[in-house]
Motif scaffolding. Structure first.
Motif, short mmCIF file in Angstrom:
data_model
loop_
_atom_site.label_atom_id
_atom_site.label_comp_id
_atom_site.label_asym_id
_atom_site.label_seq_id
_atom_site.Cartn_x
_atom_site.Cartn_y
_atom_site.Cartn_z
N LEU A 140 1.11 -1.39 0.38
CA LEU A 140 -0.16 0.23 -0.19
C LEU A 140 0.60 1.36 -0.17
N ILE A 141 2.20 1.41 0.53
CA ILE A 141 3.27 1.74 0.16
C ILE A 141 4.00 2.05 -0.80
N ALA A 142 4.06 2.94 -2.01
CA ALA A 142 5.52 2.57 -2.49
C ALA A 142 6.56 2.25 -1.99
N ASP A 143 7.83 2.02 -2.49
CA ASP A 143 8.85 2.11 -1.51
C ASP A 143 9.63 3.81 -1.78
N GLY A 144 10.24 4.18 -0.89
CA GLY A 144 10.67 5.76 -1.16
C GLY A 144 9.44 6.29 -0.71
N ALA A 145 8.45 5.80 -0.39
CA ALA A 145 7.01 7.07 -0.34
C ALA A 145 6.33 6.91 0.98
N ALA A 146 5.72 7.74 1.29
CA ALA A 146 4.65 7.32 2.84
C ALA A 146 3.04 7.72 3.24
N ARG A 147 2.37 7.36 4.05
CA ARG A 147 1.60 6.78 4.36
C ARG A 147 0.51 7.39 5.26
N CYS B 83 7.77 18.99 7.17
CA CYS B 83 6.61 20.21 7.26
C CYS B 83 6.09 20.99 6.72
N SER B 84 4.49 20.42 6.12
CA SER B 84 4.48 21.52 4.98
C SER B 84 3.62 23.22 5.16
N TRP B 85 3.78 23.09 6.85
CA TRP B 85 3.44 24.38 7.38
C TRP B 85 4.66 25.23 7.51
N HIS B 86 5.74 24.28 7.65
CA HIS B 86 6.53 25.83 8.05
C HIS B 86 8.37 25.57 8.09
N GLY B 87 8.04 24.57 7.00
CA GLY B 87 9.04 24.42 6.60
C GLY B 87 10.59 23.25 6.88
N ALA B 88 10.34 22.93 7.96
CA ALA B 88 11.30 22.17 9.59
C ALA B 88 11.32 20.44 8.59
N VAL B 89 12.42 19.39 8.29
CA VAL B 89 12.87 18.53 8.28
C VAL B 89 13.22 17.80 8.73
N PHE B 90 12.85 16.69 8.70
CA PHE B 90 13.06 15.46 9.69
C PHE B 90 14.23 14.20 9.11
N THR B 91 14.83 13.45 9.90
CA THR B 91 15.08 12.44 9.05
C THR B 91 14.28 11.19 9.26
N VAL C 65 3.31 6.34 8.01
CA VAL C 65 4.39 5.68 7.68
C VAL C 65 5.34 5.68 6.82
N VAL C 66 6.31 5.44 6.67
CA VAL C 66 7.38 5.92 6.10
C VAL C 66 8.21 4.60 5.02
N ARG C 67 7.75 3.92 4.15
CA ARG C 67 8.70 2.75 3.91
C ARG C 67 10.05 2.94 2.48
N ARG C 68 11.20 2.31 3.58
CA ARG C 68 12.07 1.89 3.03
C ARG C 68 12.53 0.80 2.60
N LEU D 48 7.26 13.76 2.63
CA LEU D 48 8.48 14.07 2.53
C LEU D 48 8.70 14.32 1.07
N THR D 49 9.92 15.25 1.08
CA THR D 49 10.45 15.77 0.41
C THR D 49 10.64 15.59 -0.73
N PRO D 50 10.44 16.72 -2.22
CA PRO D 50 10.57 16.52 -3.33
C PRO D 50 11.63 15.20 -3.99
N ASP D 51 12.35 15.17 -3.27
CA ASP D 51 13.54 13.71 -2.80
C ASP D 51 13.83 12.99 -2.52
N GLY D 52 12.30 13.24 -1.96
CA GLY D 52 11.63 12.05 -0.76
C GLY D 52 13.02 11.17 0.38
N GLY D 53 13.48 12.17 0.70
CA GLY D 53 15.10 11.89 0.79
C GLY D 53 14.69 12.51 2.80
N MET D 54 13.43 13.14 2.81
CA MET D 54 13.17 13.43 4.16
C MET D 54 12.11 14.11 4.35
N ILE D 55 11.12 13.92 5.24
CA ILE D 55 10.36 14.22 5.96
C ILE D 55 10.01 15.38 6.41
#
Length: 127
Positions: A28-35, A88-96, A50-53, A79-86
């Motif tokens: 249900l989750i493509a590799d490199g995507a989130a659900r 936050c679409s509101w204020h731009g925080a990025v997470f591993t 959930v993020v799948r790797r 995820l970020t456009p390249d799928g590498g990070m999580i």
């Protein structure tokens, strides 16, 4: 019960789930995507994602540590456009993805709240 827990319950939100909830097949989750997942827990709801790797899955409560908002403004867009990070679409925080550590943005140094999940026999379960 803490004030935060009481406020969450009164607002209809809970921040954890029981173990062994079957969330469905990993496909249900493509590799490199989130659900996104929303689970009814008694009279309240849990919001997580959930993020799948590959065959690894990483779960988090859908709540940014910066202001407590859900991370995605569009369904499953965690995820970020390249799928590498999580992101936050509101204020731009990025997470591993692996640890949920904020490495940029207004909550640098904070972490997402983990949602324990695991993959077994091609299915994702809460842990």
């Amino acid at each position: 019960m803490s004030d935060e827990a009481a406020a969450a319950i009164s607002s209809g939100r809970v921040w954890s789930t029981p173990a062994e909830v079957n969330l469905g097949p990993i496909d249900l989750i493509a590799d490199g995507a989130a659900r996104n997942y929303v689970l009814q827990i008694g009279g309240a709801r849990f919001h997580g994602f959930v993020v799948r790797r590959g065959e690894a899955v990483f779960g988090y409560v859908d709540r940014c540590p910066h202001q407590g908002l859900p991370l995605a403004q569009q369904l499953d867009q965690y995820l970020t456009p390249d799928g590498g990070m999580i992101a936050c679409s509101w204020h731009g925080a990025v997470f591993t993805v692996e640890e949920g550590a904020c490495v940029g943005g207004p909550c640098a140094g904070a972490r997402l709240t983990p949602w324990p999940v695991e993959m077994r026999e091609g299915r994702i379960f809460t842990a």
